[in-house]
Design a protein around this motif. Sequence first.
Motif, PDB file in Angstrom:
ATOM      1  N   PRO A 163      56.199   6.724  21.851  1.00 29.93           N
ATOM      2  CA  PRO A 163      55.115   7.678  21.266  1.00 29.93           C
ATOM      3  C   PRO A 163      54.554   7.135  20.118  1.00 29.93           C
ATOM      4  CG  PRO A 163      57.444   8.379  20.578  1.00 29.93           C
ATOM      5  CD  PRO A 163      57.553   7.017  21.445  1.00 29.93           C
ATOM      6  N   PHE A 164      54.080   5.896  20.192  1.00 33.50           N
ATOM      7  CA  PHE A 164      53.391   5.456  19.013  1.00 33.50           C
ATOM      8  C   PHE A 164      52.204   4.344  19.432  1.00 33.50           C
ATOM      9  CE2 PHE A 164      58.266   5.276  18.034  1.00 33.50           C
ATOM     10  CZ  PHE A 164      58.100   6.352  17.252  1.00 33.50           C
ATOM     11  N   GLY A 165      50.901   4.774  18.706  1.00 34.25           N
ATOM     12  CA  GLY A 165      49.779   4.012  18.989  1.00 34.25           C
ATOM     13  C   GLY A 165      49.012   3.761  17.821  1.00 34.25           C
ATOM     14  N   MET A 166      47.737   3.248  18.182  1.00 34.10           N
ATOM     15  CA  MET A 166      46.851   3.033  17.121  1.00 34.10           C
ATOM     16  C   MET A 166      45.525   3.062  17.548  1.00 34.10           C
ATOM     17  SD  MET A 166      48.547  -0.623  15.388  1.00 34.10           S
ATOM     18  CE  MET A 166      49.991  -0.614  14.647  1.00 34.10           C
ATOM     19  N   LEU A 167      44.661   3.630  16.563  1.00 35.73           N
ATOM     20  CA  LEU A 167      43.312   3.766  16.792  1.00 35.73           C
ATOM     21  C   LEU A 167      42.353   2.888  15.622  1.00 35.73           C
ATOM     22  CD1 LEU A 167      40.781   5.332  18.080  1.00 35.73           C
ATOM     23  CD2 LEU A 167      41.520   7.291  16.530  1.00 35.73           C
ATOM     24  N   LEU A 168      41.734   2.111  16.381  1.00 37.65           N
ATOM     25  CA  LEU A 168      40.866   1.247  15.232  1.00 37.65           C
ATOM     26  C   LEU A 168      39.177   1.703  15.566  1.00 37.65           C
ATOM     27  CD1 LEU A 168      40.156  -1.046  13.351  1.00 37.65           C
ATOM     28  CD2 LEU A 168      40.576  -2.619  15.082  1.00 37.65           C
ATOM     29  N   VAL A 169      38.618   2.424  14.408  1.00 37.72           N
ATOM     30  CA  VAL A 169      37.092   2.754  14.512  1.00 37.72           C
ATOM     31  C   VAL A 169      36.615   1.621  13.701  1.00 37.72           C
ATOM     32  CG1 VAL A 169      35.584   4.574  14.423  1.00 37.72           C
ATOM     33  CG2 VAL A 169      38.113   4.972  15.285  1.00 37.72           C
ATOM     34  N   GLY A 170      35.356   1.306  14.322  1.00 38.40           N
ATOM     35  CA  GLY A 170      34.538   0.491  13.619  1.00 38.40           C
ATOM     36  C   GLY A 170      33.287   1.321  12.984  1.00 38.40           C
ATOM     37  N   ASP A 171      33.247   1.830  11.859  1.00 38.29           N
ATOM     38  CA  ASP A 171      32.454   2.847  11.302  1.00 38.29           C
ATOM     39  C   ASP A 171      30.990   2.085  11.171  1.00 38.29           C
ATOM     40  OD1 ASP A 171      30.985   4.596   9.822  1.00 38.29           O
ATOM     41  OD2 ASP A 171      32.069   4.539   8.189  1.00 38.29           O
ATOM     42  N   HIS A 172      30.034   2.472  12.065  1.00 40.14           N
ATOM     43  CA  HIS A 172      28.841   1.698  11.871  1.00 40.14           C
ATOM     44  C   HIS A 172      27.789   2.810  11.523  1.00 40.14           C
ATOM     45  CE1 HIS A 172      25.829  -1.120  12.819  1.00 40.14           C
ATOM     46  NE2 HIS A 172      26.192  -1.663  14.031  1.00 40.14           N
ATOM     47  N   SER A 173      28.310   3.821  10.792  1.00 42.18           N
ATOM     48  CA  SER A 173      27.377   4.548   9.968  1.00 42.18           C
ATOM     49  C   SER A 173      26.629   3.900   8.826  1.00 42.18           C
ATOM     50  CB  SER A 173      27.971   6.039   9.444  1.00 42.18           C
ATOM     51  OG  SER A 173      28.947   5.503   8.712  1.00 42.18           O
ATOM     52  N   SER A 174      25.618   4.640   7.987  1.00 41.67           N
ATOM     53  CA  SER A 174      25.293   3.906   6.900  1.00 41.67           C
ATOM     54  C   SER A 174      26.132   3.767   5.840  1.00 41.67           C
ATOM     55  CB  SER A 174      23.916   4.898   6.603  1.00 41.67           C
ATOM     56  OG  SER A 174      23.328   4.159   5.418  1.00 41.67           O
ATOM     57  N   HIS A 175      26.359   2.529   5.335  1.00 41.10           N
ATOM     58  CA  HIS A 175      26.918   2.106   4.159  1.00 41.10           C
ATOM     59  C   HIS A 175      26.150   1.920   2.860  1.00 41.10           C
ATOM     60  CE1 HIS A 175      30.124   2.389   7.112  1.00 41.10           C
ATOM     61  NE2 HIS A 175      29.778   1.324   7.682  1.00 41.10           N
ATOM     62  N   ALA A 176      24.982   2.598   2.935  1.00 38.63           N
ATOM     63  CA  ALA A 176      23.879   2.285   1.838  1.00 38.63           C
ATOM     64  C   ALA A 176      24.519   2.401   0.497  1.00 38.63           C
ATOM     65  CB  ALA A 176      22.558   2.994   2.028  1.00 38.63           C
ATOM     66  N   ALA A 177      25.204   3.534   0.364  1.00 36.59           N
ATOM     67  CA  ALA A 177      25.863   3.889  -0.944  1.00 36.59           C
ATOM     68  C   ALA A 177      27.366   3.253  -1.138  1.00 36.59           C
ATOM     69  CB  ALA A 177      26.041   5.184  -1.247  1.00 36.59           C
ATOM     70  N   GLY A 178      27.830   2.395  -0.123  1.00 33.48           N
ATOM     71  CA  GLY A 178      29.132   2.023  -0.029  1.00 33.48           C
ATOM     72  C   GLY A 178      30.174   2.909   0.831  1.00 33.48           C
ATOM     73  N   TYR A 179      31.317   2.503   0.852  1.00 32.97           N
ATOM     74  CA  TYR A 179      32.347   3.193   1.463  1.00 32.97           C
ATOM     75  C   TYR A 179      33.647   3.249   0.999  1.00 32.97           C
ATOM     76  CZ  TYR A 179      32.922  -1.878   2.217  1.00 32.97           C
ATOM     77  OH  TYR A 179      32.774  -3.268   2.077  1.00 32.97           O
ATOM     78  N   SER A 180      34.306   4.520   1.268  1.00 38.42           N
ATOM     79  CA  SER A 180      35.738   4.667   0.545  1.00 38.42           C
ATOM     80  C   SER A 180      36.625   3.583   0.922  1.00 38.42           C
ATOM     81  CB  SER A 180      36.151   6.051   1.199  1.00 38.42           C
ATOM     82  OG  SER A 180      36.576   6.089   2.426  1.00 38.42           O
ATOM     83  N   ASP A 181      37.528   3.433  -0.010  1.00 40.19           N
ATOM     84  CA  ASP A 181      38.507   2.386   0.179  1.00 40.19           C
ATOM     85  C   ASP A 181      39.678   2.273   1.139  1.00 40.19           C
ATOM     86  OD1 ASP A 181      40.548   4.123  -0.524  1.00 40.19           O
ATOM     87  OD2 ASP A 181      40.762   3.512  -2.553  1.00 40.19           O
ATOM     88  N   PHE A 182      40.287   0.884   1.330  1.00 33.14           N
ATOM     89  CA  PHE A 182      41.227   0.748   2.151  1.00 33.14           C
ATOM     90  C   PHE A 182      42.427   1.938   2.594  1.00 33.14           C
ATOM     91  CE2 PHE A 182      45.679  -1.133   2.755  1.00 33.14           C
ATOM     92  CZ  PHE A 182      45.349  -1.594   4.042  1.00 33.14           C
ATOM     93  N   ASP A 183      42.737   2.388   1.034  1.00 35.09           N
ATOM     94  CA  ASP A 183      43.841   3.485   1.376  1.00 35.09           C
ATOM     95  C   ASP A 183      43.407   4.705   2.051  1.00 35.09           C
ATOM     96  OD1 ASP A 183      45.965   2.048   0.134  1.00 35.09           O
ATOM     97  OD2 ASP A 183      45.486   2.579  -1.821  1.00 35.09           O
ATOM     98  N   ASP A 184      42.327   4.997   1.848  1.00 40.81           N
ATOM     99  CA  ASP A 184      41.437   6.230   2.221  1.00 40.81           C
ATOM    100  C   ASP A 184      41.241   6.218   3.623  1.00 40.81           C
ATOM    101  OD1 ASP A 184      40.390   8.872   1.754  1.00 40.81           O
ATOM    102  OD2 ASP A 184      38.622   7.972   2.070  1.00 40.81           O
ATOM    103  N   ARG A 185      41.193   4.929   4.286  1.00 42.30           N
ATOM    104  CA  ARG A 185      40.782   4.967   5.541  1.00 42.30           C
ATOM    105  C   ARG A 185      42.057   4.290   6.640  1.00 42.30           C
ATOM    106  NH1 ARG A 185      34.904   3.618   6.816  1.00 42.30           N
ATOM    107  NH2 ARG A 185      33.858   5.021   5.483  1.00 42.30           N
ATOM    108  N   VAL A 186      42.925   4.783   6.129  1.00 38.38           N
ATOM    109  CA  VAL A 186      44.177   4.330   6.996  1.00 38.38           C
ATOM    110  C   VAL A 186      45.038   5.547   6.927  1.00 38.38           C
ATOM    111  CG1 VAL A 186      46.055   2.680   7.815  1.00 38.38           C
ATOM    112  CG2 VAL A 186      44.157   1.924   6.527  1.00 38.38           C
ATOM    113  N   TRP A 187      45.674   6.312   7.949  1.00 39.73           N
ATOM    114  CA  TRP A 187      46.503   7.474   8.119  1.00 39.73           C
ATOM    115  C   TRP A 187      47.386   7.474   9.451  1.00 39.73           C
ATOM    116  CZ3 TRP A 187      41.196   8.146   8.538  1.00 39.73           C
ATOM    117  CH2 TRP A 187      40.849   8.723   9.495  1.00 39.73           C
ATOM    118  N   ILE A 188      48.336   8.308   9.356  1.00 40.83           N
ATOM    119  CA  ILE A 188      48.719   8.783  10.565  1.00 40.83           C
ATOM    120  C   ILE A 188      48.569  10.247  10.947  1.00 40.83           C
ATOM    121  CG2 ILE A 188      50.993   9.044  11.570  1.00 40.83           C
ATOM    122  CD1 ILE A 188      52.101   6.563  10.421  1.00 40.83           C
TER     123      ILE A 188
END
Length: 222
Positions: A163-188
């Motif tokens: 009962p364990f899996g992973m979801l990897l999402v390529g965020d192709h939205s606008s990053h004109a102002a940057g993007y949040s950090d590594f810690d913020d973008r990984v969760w369970i």
Amino acid sequence: MQQAARGFTPKGHARIDEKMDCLLEVLRTSPAWKAPDSTHFTVLLEYFLCFLHDRFDGQADLYGDRAAYLGPAPNKADGSAGTWPEKAVQDDIHQHLSGLLTPGTVQREVIDVASGRTDVTYTPEPGRRLVIEVKRRKTKAERNALERDYLAQAANYTATGPPFGMLLVGDHSSHAAGYSDFDDRVWITRYARSATEVPRLIVVGILPIGRPTPSALRMPTG
């Protein structure tokens, strides 16, 4: 002793090791978190986090054409803005894992899994299949929206495995102002289809793609 206490071999990289500690703390709450499934998933998780961290830092020419999707996509033939396909992210994570895990255990687009086709599958031994579902998203990658749109599919691939899996999402939205950090973008996130099912624990990783160079970033106005 440190390895036994933490449940993995520290990489000596503060950010990755701290994230592993946080994620394993959640995973250990599952009644299904037992060897050998826990051992296999821990190995996959380490490599998954290393992939994400490396690609967060990497420029579009990091590994030649293989990592080109990290930067702006080429324009279409008519001159309009282009987009990177989901396959670019899928190919990269597949190649990354194939070079690290036992040859033949990592496959792409395996059919007849939960009535569908998986993106990247790691099968360390028969009956212990672990799936990484890969998506590309052109609109803002907010947590609630991602879970609403993709979680059910990612969880369904665990129907005949751990009962364990992973979801990897390529965020192709606008990053004109940057993007949040590594810690913020990984969760369970947890997901159960019935009151009696062992909840599925899905590790979600959001990778910003099609991004400009840091010198082109600007603060949003208004």
